[in-house]
Write a protein that holds these residues in place. Structure first.
Motif, short mmCIF file in Angstrom:
data_model
loop_
_atom_site.label_atom_id
_atom_site.label_comp_id
_atom_site.label_asym_id
_atom_site.label_seq_id
_atom_site.Cartn_x
_atom_site.Cartn_y
_atom_site.Cartn_z
N ALA A 28 0.85 -1.19 0.00
CA ALA A 28 0.00 0.00 0.00
C ALA A 28 0.88 1.24 0.00
O ALA A 28 2.09 1.18 0.29
CB ALA A 28 -0.92 0.00 1.22
N ASP A 29 0.28 2.35 -0.31
CA ASP A 29 1.01 3.63 -0.24
C ASP A 29 1.04 4.17 1.18
O ASP A 29 2.07 4.62 1.67
CB ASP A 29 0.36 4.66 -1.17
N ILE A 30 -0.13 4.13 1.84
CA ILE A 30 -0.26 4.66 3.21
C ILE A 30 -1.03 3.64 4.04
O ILE A 30 -2.00 3.03 3.57
CB ILE A 30 -1.01 6.01 3.21
N LEU A 31 -0.61 3.45 5.27
CA LEU A 31 -1.32 2.58 6.20
C LEU A 31 -1.59 3.33 7.50
O LEU A 31 -0.66 3.85 8.13
CB LEU A 31 -0.51 1.32 6.49
N LEU A 32 -2.86 3.42 7.86
CA LEU A 32 -3.26 4.02 9.14
C LEU A 32 -3.40 2.90 10.16
O LEU A 32 -4.16 1.95 9.96
CB LEU A 32 -4.59 4.75 8.99
N THR A 33 -2.67 3.01 11.27
CA THR A 33 -2.69 1.96 12.29
C THR A 33 -3.10 2.53 13.64
O THR A 33 -2.89 3.71 13.92
CB THR A 33 -1.30 1.30 12.42
N GLY A 34 -3.67 1.65 14.46
CA GLY A 34 -3.96 2.01 15.84
C GLY A 34 -5.27 2.75 16.05
O GLY A 34 -5.63 3.07 17.18
N GLY A 35 -5.99 3.05 14.98
CA GLY A 35 -7.19 3.86 15.11
C GLY A 35 -8.46 3.07 15.31
O GLY A 35 -8.50 1.84 15.15
N LEU A 36 -9.52 3.78 15.65
CA LEU A 36 -10.85 3.21 15.82
C LEU A 36 -11.67 3.58 14.59
O LEU A 36 -11.95 4.76 14.36
CB LEU A 36 -11.49 3.78 17.09
N LEU A 37 -12.02 2.59 13.79
CA LEU A 37 -12.71 2.85 12.52
C LEU A 37 -14.21 2.99 12.72
O LEU A 37 -14.86 2.12 13.29
CB LEU A 37 -12.43 1.71 11.54
N ILE A 38 -14.76 4.12 12.27
CA ILE A 38 -16.21 4.29 12.15
C ILE A 38 -16.46 4.44 10.65
O ILE A 38 -16.17 5.47 10.05
CB ILE A 38 -16.72 5.51 12.93
N ASP A 41 -21.33 3.56 7.73
CA ASP A 41 -22.56 2.84 7.41
C ASP A 41 -23.47 2.66 8.61
O ASP A 41 -24.51 1.99 8.54
CB ASP A 41 -22.25 1.49 6.77
N GLY A 42 -23.09 3.24 9.75
CA GLY A 42 -23.91 3.14 10.95
C GLY A 42 -23.46 2.06 11.91
O GLY A 42 -23.96 1.97 13.03
N SER A 43 -22.54 1.20 11.48
CA SER A 43 -22.07 0.12 12.34
C SER A 43 -21.17 0.66 13.45
O SER A 43 -20.63 1.76 13.36
CB SER A 43 -21.33 -0.94 11.52
N ALA A 44 -21.01 -0.16 14.49
CA ALA A 44 -20.25 0.27 15.66
C ALA A 44 -18.77 0.42 15.32
O ALA A 44 -18.25 -0.20 14.39
CB ALA A 44 -20.43 -0.75 16.77
N ALA A 45 -18.10 1.23 16.11
CA ALA A 45 -16.67 1.47 15.93
C ALA A 45 -15.88 0.19 16.19
O ALA A 45 -16.22 -0.60 17.07
CB ALA A 45 -16.21 2.58 16.86
N ASN A 46 -14.81 -0.01 15.40
CA ASN A 46 -13.94 -1.17 15.57
C ASN A 46 -12.49 -0.77 15.34
O ASN A 46 -12.20 0.09 14.51
CB ASN A 46 -14.30 -2.27 14.54
N ALA A 47 -11.58 -1.41 16.08
CA ALA A 47 -10.15 -1.18 15.85
C ALA A 47 -9.77 -1.82 14.53
O ALA A 47 -10.00 -3.02 14.32
CB ALA A 47 -9.34 -1.77 17.00
N LYS A 48 -9.19 -1.04 13.62
CA LYS A 48 -8.83 -1.54 12.29
C LYS A 48 -7.60 -0.80 11.77
O LYS A 48 -7.28 0.31 12.21
CB LYS A 48 -9.97 -1.35 11.29
N LYS A 49 -6.94 -1.42 10.82
CA LYS A 49 -5.94 -0.76 10.01
C LYS A 49 -6.56 -0.45 8.65
O LYS A 49 -7.31 -1.26 8.11
CB LYS A 49 -4.71 -1.66 9.80
N VAL A 50 -6.25 0.72 8.11
CA VAL A 50 -6.82 1.14 6.84
C VAL A 50 -5.70 1.44 5.87
O VAL A 50 -4.80 2.25 6.17
CB VAL A 50 -7.73 2.38 7.00
N ALA A 51 -5.75 0.80 4.70
CA ALA A 51 -4.71 0.97 3.69
C ALA A 51 -5.22 1.82 2.53
O ALA A 51 -6.37 1.69 2.10
CB ALA A 51 -4.25 -0.39 3.17
#
Length: 518
Positions: A28-38, A41-51
């Protein structure tokens, strides 16, 4: 027996080896780590990495995933990762066309990555020319464009106070069809404003049918938000009738009950809208989270017939001694509807000494009545005002409806241009708990994208455009006020537009990554 045992042992070893095999590297070009993903779509927050890969979201991974390799890894621990907000009602086109304000930073610092322009009937008629200008200059946010009914009228028939002829209707229909083919999102109207107020319902129906052929929407500043002409409830009904006749999605702009005469009517409007939704009509609305509206003084108080035709004709009528009694009567009634001279705050004027004063204060300084002071100010130049004319109960009632999304209606002279999304977050989500953080984000992103037919934006989802914001909700600071309306919001740590970092650790990077949506 021994052969079977050997086969079983080999199978167990193969399964063990397969299970232990590492996953292929994901680049990937950029990876966001350690965050809480919202996700939006209305679903609950979850810890995820986003690429992020180029301008798209290319992967969402569990926190423990180790197979992702990125050129840039950004640790956003303790922060929310959310889709960039989409503002369905702004007046930022002149800023985006400017050589000095095209970064749209007052929206980026709110977390807004996409703005809609052309609302209230004022959208550009030539879509391609506008798109070319914006891309040539570079823009800080994405922008979607509506075609304005008022703009169509002005181009074909000026500001004349009459209904359109058949020939004029055909010309307006052709102009609208061309813009829709080029990528416009739909038709907007401002039936309260000149010249849209001079049109009858059938004129708007015919144009809405053109937009409907291209799966566009009908976005409307309804004919009356108070008791200025036909009344609030009949104006909502007119909008519904137009949408029904044209078979088009209806979006009610900056929904409100404006003025003491209609306070409390939010419940009737909600019931009317939801009744029509149950019958199959597609309806949504947007709302800014302030008790004061914002407009120009003459738009707020002047009788529509006085403003017909040219500015010269308007001012000639305003000074005509034979018309003063009628003008004064209608001005007085319009002022009463808005709560009187004390409820009208001057927020922007070429003479800065007037800013921050109420119409009542100016009238006293001049030793004039509020009516005479209004006419004098209008003749002096463009006066922007904040009009304190809404009840808190109505604002909160509308806000809690599932079909009402967040907007700013951002104009100079009003803090909504700089702080509407954070204002709603701080006052109504964190302080009053009217909705969850997940719901607020959904109604500021994914829902707006759905209602305006904006594809692949508004959610954190693979293959969606990487319009992403990273922030701590408790650290968002609302700095704009009616006294100082143009102070930037603080607290957005990262903002991505089409995969580019435009706010990096709270600082604007001077990257203009916005695109015109078509």
């Amino acid at each position: 027996m021994k052969a079977n045992t050997l086969k079983l042992s080999a199978l167990v070893m193969l399964m063990a080896l397969t299970g232990c095999a590492s996953k292929p590297t994901f680049n990937a070009d950029i990876l966001l780590t350690g965050g809480l993903l919202i996700s939006g779509d209305g679903s609950a927050a979850n810890a995820k990495k986003v690429a992020i890969c180029e301008d798209k979201i290319c992967g969402i991974f569990a926190p423990e995933s180790t197979h992702i390799k990125a050129k840039q890894v950004i640790d956003v621990s303790g922060k929310v990762i959310a889709p960039g907000f989409i503002d369905p009602h702004t007046h930022s086109l002149s800023d985006l066309k400017s050589s000095t304000r095209n970064d749209n930073i007052n929206y980026l610092t709110q977390g807004v990555t996409t703005v809609i322009n052309g609302n209230d009937g004022g959208g550009p008629v030539d879509f391609n020319a506008t798109k070319h200008t914006l891309h040539a200059n570079g823009i800080g946010t994405n922008v979607g464009l509506l075609v304005g009914h008022g703009s169509l009228r002005k181009q074909v028939m000026g500001k004349v106070a009459r209904h359109a002829t058949e020939k004029e209707m055909s010309q307006m229909e052709a102009l609208l069809e061309a813009a829709m083919e080029q990528g416009a999102l739909g038709l907007s109207s401002g039936l309260y404003y000149v010249p849209g107020s001079y049109a009858n319902t059938n004129e708007v129906v015919r144009l809405a049918k053109v937009a409907a052929k291209f799966n566009g929407i009908y976005d409307t500043h309804i004919r009356d938000e108070s008791t200025f002409s036909i009344g609030l409830i009949p104006a909502v009904q007119e909008a519904i009738d137009i949408a029904k006749a044209a078979d088009i999605h209806l979006h009610l702009a900056h929904i409100k009950a404006l003025g003491v005469d209609v306070w409390g009517q939010s419940e009737q409007i909600i019931n009317l809208v939801e009744s029509e939704q149950q019958r199959g009509l597609s309806i949504s609305a947007d709302q800014y989270p302030w008790l004061a509206s914002g407009t120009k003084l003459h738009s707020a108080l002047m009788p529509k017939w006085v403003m017909a035709d040219s500015k010269k004709a308007f001012h000639t009528r305003l000074k005509d001694p034979r018309l003063q009694d009628q003008i004064d009567r209608e001005l007085a009634e319009n002022l009463r509807r808005r709560g009187g001279a004390k409820a009208i705050l001057i927020t922007k004027f070429y003479d800065k000494s007037f800013e921050g004063k109420t119409l009542e204060q100016v009238a006293k300084e001049w030793n004039l009545s509020a009516i005479s002071a209004t006419k004098k100010l209008v003749l002096m130049g463009q006066v922007r005002i904040a009009s304190f004319n809404m009840s808190a109960e109505d604002v909160e009632n509308f806000m809690q409806q599932t079909w009402v999304v967040t907007s700013s209606d951002g104009t100079d002279g009003h803090p909504r241009k700089y702080a509407s999304f954070p204002k709603k977050l701080k006052s109504y989500v964190l302080d009053k708990n009217l909705m969850s953080l997940e719901t607020f984000i959904q109604r500021s992103s994914a829902d707006t994208a759905k209602y305006f037919n904006i594809k692949k934006r508004g959610q954190i989802k693979p293959d969606y455009f990487a319009d992403i914001i990273v922030f701590d909700p408790k650290q968002i600071s609302v700095n704009a006020s009616f006294a100082h309306w143009n102070v930037l919001t603080e607290g957005m740590q990262y903002v991505f537009v089409n995969g580019e970092i435009v706010i990096n650790d709270h600082k604007f990077t001077n990257i203009h990554a916005g695109k015109v949506i078509d």
